[in-house]
Scaffold this active site. Structure first.
Site, PDB file in Angstrom:
ATOM      1  N   ASP A 191       0.794  -1.617  -0.112  1.00 44.93           N
ATOM      2  CA  ASP A 191      -0.043  -0.097   0.119  1.00 44.93           C
ATOM      3  C   ASP A 191       1.205   1.470  -0.053  1.00 44.93           C
ATOM      4  O   ASP A 191       0.400   2.382  -0.109  1.00 44.93           O
ATOM      5  CB  ASP A 191      -1.255  -0.079   1.335  1.00 44.93           C
ATOM      6  CG  ASP A 191      -0.681  -0.016   2.848  1.00 44.93           C
ATOM      7  OD1 ASP A 191       0.772  -0.369   2.526  1.00 44.93           O
ATOM      8  OD2 ASP A 191      -1.041   0.107   3.328  1.00 44.93           O
ATOM      9  N   SER A 192       2.107   1.550   0.150  1.00 46.85           N
ATOM     10  CA  SER A 192       3.260   1.840  -0.491  1.00 46.85           C
ATOM     11  C   SER A 192       2.792   2.927  -1.253  1.00 46.85           C
ATOM     12  O   SER A 192       3.020   4.341  -2.036  1.00 46.85           O
ATOM     13  CB  SER A 192       4.865   1.642  -0.296  1.00 46.85           C
ATOM     14  OG  SER A 192       4.765   0.581  -1.183  1.00 46.85           O
TER      15      SER A 192
ATOM     16  N   ASP B 157      -0.905  -6.612  -0.406  1.00 52.49           N
ATOM     17  CA  ASP B 157      -1.482  -5.130   1.063  1.00 52.49           C
ATOM     18  C   ASP B 157      -2.954  -5.248   1.712  1.00 52.49           C
ATOM     19  O   ASP B 157      -3.713  -4.606  -0.149  1.00 52.49           O
ATOM     20  CB  ASP B 157      -0.851  -4.340   1.236  1.00 52.49           C
ATOM     21  CG  ASP B 157       0.437  -4.343   1.409  1.00 52.49           C
ATOM     22  OD1 ASP B 157       0.133  -4.816   3.416  1.00 52.49           O
ATOM     23  OD2 ASP B 157       0.771  -3.480   1.767  1.00 52.49           O
TER      24      ASP B 157
ATOM     25  N   GLU C 285       9.815  -3.998  10.561  1.00 50.19           N
ATOM     26  CA  GLU C 285      10.374  -3.136   9.535  1.00 50.19           C
ATOM     27  C   GLU C 285      10.620  -1.756  10.976  1.00 50.19           C
ATOM     28  O   GLU C 285       9.936  -1.552  12.003  1.00 50.19           O
ATOM     29  CB  GLU C 285       8.840  -2.280   9.039  1.00 50.19           C
ATOM     30  CG  GLU C 285       8.696  -0.798   8.460  1.00 50.19           C
ATOM     31  CD  GLU C 285       7.451  -0.126   7.666  1.00 50.19           C
ATOM     32  OE1 GLU C 285       6.759  -0.600   6.899  1.00 50.19           O
ATOM     33  OE2 GLU C 285       7.836   1.131   6.908  1.00 50.19           O
TER      34      GLU C 285
HETATM   35  O1  KIV Z   1       3.586  -0.607   1.850  1.00 52.80           O
HETATM   36  C1  KIV Z   1       4.524  -1.907   1.433  1.00 52.80           C
HETATM   37  O2  KIV Z   1       5.328  -1.140   0.511  1.00 52.80           O
HETATM   38  C2  KIV Z   1       5.047  -2.366   2.357  1.00 52.80           C
HETATM   39  C3  KIV Z   1       6.882  -2.361   2.601  1.00 52.80           C
HETATM   40  C4  KIV Z   1       7.303  -1.211   3.199  1.00 52.80           C
HETATM   41  C5  KIV Z   1       7.211  -3.987   3.241  1.00 52.80           C
HETATM   42  O3  KIV Z   1       4.303  -2.520   3.442  1.00 52.80           O
END
Ligand code: KIV
Length: 272
Positions: A51-52, A90, A188
């Site tokens: 969700d990044s 995610d 993280e």
């Molecule tokens: O949303 C994302 O990219 C993540 C990673 C940083 C683990 O959760």
């Protein structure tokens, strides 16, 4: 005995086997077909629709605005680019607030091509969700430490588990998500020593991001490891692998090689 080879697609049971074999897992985010193809062809084991994407694709300040429809769409287009890598999607903000909501979202992601869903936190209701999905044969990756969906409660993006009590809670949470049925866990922004202890005490693989070199694998956000300016502050654990690699595929291969030979992350990209 099933042995994961470079020509065999990754499966969920193969993740635990990789940990038993001492084989480091290389995970990278991707958000579209073309980058997914490059990641897959360059030896990435696990592709994450993080969700990044709220930050690096949509330009938001946090991951909170990302919707189930967004993740479903990106899952569908990334899945078309993969042959070998395992695809993890995610669960966006509050889509896992109840077991029923989580199941609805997870079904959408699995039907779009995901093979596992990732969710943040280990509160009682999150453990219930993990159990609920696991019982329904939906593989779950947990995510502990700095969980970006908790940014309003944390008051910013900070290293987690530094004090003794917080470290003990993080270890207990990691054991709890494993007991609830999680088959992979992202750690993280956690001090390296704590991540090492958690990795040693769990039988499921740990994937670190800012969690030191002793995790069972590593993950980075694609845009970060390519050194792209996303307008967001770069955390200490980010390394630009495009520098000196000559191409995106070269950068992804360099990242994978560095994870597998243990040279990334080093102390400069980890927290004490
Ligand atoms: O949303 C994302 O990219 C993540 C990673 C940083 C683990 O959760």
């Amino acid at each position: 005995m099933s042995i994961q080879t470079d020509t065999k697609p990754w499966t969920v049971p193969a993740l635990a086997q990789a940990k038993r074999d001492g084989r480091k897992l290389v995970m990278l985010t991707a958000y579209d077909y073309s980058f997914a193809r490059i990641a897959d062809a360059s030896g990435v084991d696990i592709v994450l629709i993080g969700d990044s994407l709220g930050n690096v694709v949509q330009g938001h300040d946090s991951t909170l605005p990302v919707s189930v429809a967004d993740i479903e769409y990106h899952t569908r287009i990334v899945a078309r680019g993969l042959n070998q890598a395992l695809l993890v999607s995610d669960m966006p903000y509050q889509s896992d607030a109840t077991p029923e909501r989580a199941l609805d979202a997870a079904i959408r992601f699995l039907q779009a091509g995901a093979e596992m869903v990732k969710l943040e936190g280990a509160g009682a209701h999150k453990l219930e969700v993990i159990r609920y999905l696991h019982e329904r044969e939906i593989p779950v990756c947990a995510h502990l430490g700095l969980t970006p969906q908790s940014v309003l409660v944390f008051g910013g993006y900070k290293v987690q588990g530094r004090e003794d009590a917080a470290a003990a809670k993080l270890l207990a949470d990691a054991k709890a998500v494993e007991a609830a049925g999680a088959q992979l866990i992202v750690l993280e922004c956690v001090p390296s020593k704590l991540a090492e202890k958690i990795s040693a005490e769990l039988s499921i693989p740990t994937i670190g991001i800012g969690a030191g070199p002793q995790c069972d694998g590593q993950v980075l956000v694609l845009h970060d490891m390519l050194g792209l300016d996303t307008g967001h502050r770069k955390p200490k654990f980010v390394k630009n692998f495009l520098e000196g690699s000559g191409s995106v595929a070269g950068a992804v291969r360099a990242y994978g090689d560095a994870v597998r030979d243990g040279s990334f992350p080093d102390e400069a990209h980890s927290y004490a």
